[in-house]
Design a protein around this motif. Structure first.
Motif, PDB file in Angstrom:
ATOM      1  N   GLN A 176       0.947   0.013  15.348  1.00 37.18           N
ATOM      2  CA  GLN A 176      -0.113  -0.994  15.434  1.00 37.18           C
ATOM      3  C   GLN A 176      -0.126  -1.938  14.236  1.00 37.18           C
ATOM      4  O   GLN A 176      -0.803  -2.959  14.253  1.00 37.18           O
ATOM      5  N   LEU A 177       0.623  -1.602  13.187  1.00 38.92           N
ATOM      6  CA  LEU A 177       0.633  -2.421  11.977  1.00 38.92           C
ATOM      7  C   LEU A 177       1.630  -3.559  12.153  1.00 38.92           C
ATOM      8  O   LEU A 177       2.700  -3.598  11.540  1.00 38.92           O
ATOM      9  N   THR A 178       1.286  -4.506  12.980  1.00 39.98           N
ATOM     10  CA  THR A 178       2.235  -5.540  13.386  1.00 39.98           C
ATOM     11  C   THR A 178       2.579  -6.511  12.271  1.00 39.98           C
ATOM     12  O   THR A 178       3.587  -7.210  12.348  1.00 39.98           O
ATOM     13  N   ALA A 179       1.751  -6.579  11.204  1.00 38.13           N
ATOM     14  CA  ALA A 179       2.050  -7.490  10.102  1.00 38.13           C
ATOM     15  C   ALA A 179       2.984  -6.863   9.076  1.00 38.13           C
ATOM     16  O   ALA A 179       3.579  -7.570   8.270  1.00 38.13           O
ATOM     17  N   VAL A 180       3.126  -5.532   9.114  1.00 33.10           N
ATOM     18  CA  VAL A 180       3.962  -4.842   8.133  1.00 33.10           C
ATOM     19  C   VAL A 180       5.433  -5.145   8.379  1.00 33.10           C
ATOM     20  O   VAL A 180       5.933  -5.042   9.502  1.00 33.10           O
ATOM     21  N   GLN A 181       6.130  -5.545   7.317  1.00 32.95           N
ATOM     22  CA  GLN A 181       7.545  -5.890   7.410  1.00 32.95           C
ATOM     23  C   GLN A 181       8.449  -4.890   6.695  1.00 32.95           C
ATOM     24  O   GLN A 181       9.644  -4.832   6.973  1.00 32.95           O
TER      25      GLN A 181
ATOM     26  N   LEU B 296       0.837  -1.192   0.000  1.00 34.37           N
ATOM     27  CA  LEU B 296       0.000   0.000   0.000  1.00 34.37           C
ATOM     28  C   LEU B 296       0.872   1.243   0.000  1.00 34.37           C
ATOM     29  O   LEU B 296       1.845   1.336   0.747  1.00 34.37           O
ATOM     30  N   GLU B 297       0.542   2.206  -0.871  1.00 37.65           N
ATOM     31  CA  GLU B 297       1.227   3.492  -0.924  1.00 37.65           C
ATOM     32  C   GLU B 297       0.273   4.570  -0.453  1.00 37.65           C
ATOM     33  O   GLU B 297      -0.820   4.729  -0.997  1.00 37.65           O
ATOM     34  N   LEU B 298       0.678   5.310   0.561  1.00 38.45           N
ATOM     35  CA  LEU B 298      -0.171   6.337   1.163  1.00 38.45           C
ATOM     36  C   LEU B 298       0.474   7.710   1.073  1.00 38.45           C
ATOM     37  O   LEU B 298       1.694   7.838   1.041  1.00 38.45           O
ATOM     38  N   GLY B 299      -0.378   8.729   1.057  1.00 36.32           N
ATOM     39  CA  GLY B 299       0.132  10.086   1.162  1.00 36.32           C
ATOM     40  C   GLY B 299       0.078  10.893  -0.109  1.00 36.32           C
ATOM     41  O   GLY B 299       0.591  11.995  -0.152  1.00 36.32           O
ATOM     42  N   VAL B 300      -0.504  10.370  -1.175  1.00 31.83           N
ATOM     43  CA  VAL B 300      -0.653  11.160  -2.385  1.00 31.83           C
ATOM     44  C   VAL B 300      -1.517  12.386  -2.104  1.00 31.83           C
ATOM     45  O   VAL B 300      -1.270  13.473  -2.591  1.00 31.83           O
ATOM     46  N   MET B 301      -2.514  12.195  -1.255  1.00 35.49           N
ATOM     47  CA  MET B 301      -3.306  13.302  -0.745  1.00 35.49           C
ATOM     48  C   MET B 301      -3.090  13.364   0.768  1.00 35.49           C
ATOM     49  O   MET B 301      -2.749  12.365   1.395  1.00 35.49           O
TER      50      MET B 301
ATOM     51  N   ALA C  66      -5.363   3.661  11.444  1.00 36.30           N
ATOM     52  CA  ALA C  66      -5.765   2.694  12.457  1.00 36.30           C
ATOM     53  C   ALA C  66      -6.498   1.472  11.888  1.00 36.30           C
ATOM     54  O   ALA C  66      -6.208   0.341  12.292  1.00 36.30           O
ATOM     55  N   PRO C  67      -7.451   1.631  10.942  1.00 31.29           N
ATOM     56  CA  PRO C  67      -8.145   0.448  10.418  1.00 31.29           C
ATOM     57  C   PRO C  67      -7.209  -0.546   9.726  1.00 31.29           C
ATOM     58  O   PRO C  67      -7.547  -1.719   9.588  1.00 31.29           O
ATOM     59  N   LEU C  68      -6.039  -0.075   9.298  1.00 30.18           N
ATOM     60  CA  LEU C  68      -5.114  -0.960   8.594  1.00 30.18           C
ATOM     61  C   LEU C  68      -4.507  -2.008   9.519  1.00 30.18           C
ATOM     62  O   LEU C  68      -3.968  -3.017   9.064  1.00 30.18           O
ATOM     63  N   ALA C  69      -4.591  -1.781  10.832  1.00 29.95           N
ATOM     64  CA  ALA C  69      -3.998  -2.706  11.792  1.00 29.95           C
ATOM     65  C   ALA C  69      -4.646  -4.085  11.726  1.00 29.95           C
ATOM     66  O   ALA C  69      -4.040  -5.081  12.125  1.00 29.95           O
TER      67      ALA C  69
ATOM     68  N   THR D  32      -2.533  -9.404   5.858  1.00 28.87           N
ATOM     69  CA  THR D  32      -1.717  -9.651   4.667  1.00 28.87           C
ATOM     70  C   THR D  32      -0.866  -8.449   4.269  1.00 28.87           C
ATOM     71  O   THR D  32      -0.019  -8.557   3.393  1.00 28.87           O
ATOM     72  N   LEU D  33      -1.083  -7.290   4.895  1.00 26.66           N
ATOM     73  CA  LEU D  33      -0.348  -6.085   4.526  1.00 26.66           C
ATOM     74  C   LEU D  33       1.104  -6.181   4.988  1.00 26.66           C
ATOM     75  O   LEU D  33       1.380  -6.223   6.186  1.00 26.66           O
ATOM     76  N   ARG D  34       2.015  -6.233   4.032  1.00 23.26           N
ATOM     77  CA  ARG D  34       3.429  -6.425   4.340  1.00 23.26           C
ATOM     78  C   ARG D  34       4.293  -5.203   4.020  1.00 23.26           C
ATOM     79  O   ARG D  34       5.297  -4.967   4.663  1.00 23.26           O
ATOM     80  N   ARG D  35       3.900  -4.428   2.998  1.00 24.35           N
ATOM     81  CA  ARG D  35       4.735  -3.309   2.548  1.00 24.35           C
ATOM     82  C   ARG D  35       3.934  -2.019   2.539  1.00 24.35           C
ATOM     83  O   ARG D  35       2.844  -1.952   1.980  1.00 24.35           O
TER      84      ARG D  35
END
Length: 243
Positions: A54-59, A15-20, A28-31, A35-38
């Motif tokens: 809180q995004l404990t699955a993100v590597q 997921l790429e964030l911050g374009v806006m 918070a909902p992403l926590a 499957t979210l890794r990047r």
């Protein structure tokens, strides 16, 4: 697409964030996404990205804000230091958004395997060195790609505390008129020749904007000696500088 719409994608891995502009609490909902890794942050978030932890699955996290945002980065970069998920295996911050105290915060990332610091200081100016902190976190590090301002003052801790380091790459270019002490340059090549796990290195970040024959001749001599001592190490010459 808002964060609540994103979580409806159960297999989303990158997921790429911050374009806006995006408020920090929107993360918070992403926590709840196993499957979210990047995660890539392109522009500064509004407020403090505390929910990152809180995004404990993100590597893997990359953080490369747009250059015109430099003046507004201090508070957010400070918050990023304490909000990084502890299970990160890959971190890719831009040098321009790198506060000096982010490097000590790396000591909390004991699973970190890859650290890529891209870019350089604004205006290509030399700044004080940013040494990596000593600690057990280095025991998992396999890849370090960073400007000389990070690699140079970190040679000692890499030698003593990074037993799995396989790739050491100096990125970027040295500013015109800058000097690398001869002893420090030799220490860098000594590390390459005596650290058995190392199998790849790059010296792109040891070249000058302006050709200095004495400096470049010394680099060629040291590289030649290294390849004789370790013929299996993979050496990639500095790429042509982009025009």
């Amino acid at each position: 697409m808002c964060a609540m719409q994103i979580v409806s994608l159960p297999a989303l891995a990158k997921l790429e964030l911050g374009v806006m502009p995006l408020a920090a609490e929107a993360l918070a909902p992403l926590a709840g996404m196993p499957t979210l890794r990047r995660l890539s942050l392109v522009r500064p978030l509004e407020g403090v990205p505390v929910s990152l932890v809180q995004l404990t699955a993100v590597q893997e996290i990359s953080y490369a804000p747009e250059k015109e945002d430099v003046e507004d980065l201090t508070a957010e970069s400070d918050a990023l230091c304490v909000a990084l998920p502890r299970a990160l295996t890959t971190l890719s911050p831009d040098y321009i958004a790198l506060p000096s105290h982010l490097l000590p915060a790396l000591a909390m990332l004991e699973r970190l395997e890859t650290l890529r610091i891209s870019g350089g200081p604004p205006g290509d100016r030399d700044t004080a060195g940013l040494p990596l902190p000593a600690g057990s976190w280095l025991s998992s590090l396999r890849t370090l790609e960073a400007p000389w301002r990070v690699v140079g003052p970190s040679i000692g801790v890499l030698r003593s505390s990074a037993p799995r380091l396989e790739t050491l790459a100096c990125t970027g270019w040295l500013a015109e008129g800058s000097r690398i002490p001869r002893e420090l340059l030799h220490s860098f090549f000594d590390l390459l020749s005596t650290h058995p796990p190392l199998c790849y290195f790059s010296i792109a970040g040891l070249y000058h904007d302006s050709f200095q024959i004495d400096h470049h001749s010394e680099l060629i001599r040291l590289c030649t000696r290294l390849l004789r001592q370790r013929p299996t190490i993979r050496f990639y010459p500095a790429p042509a500088k982009s025009l």
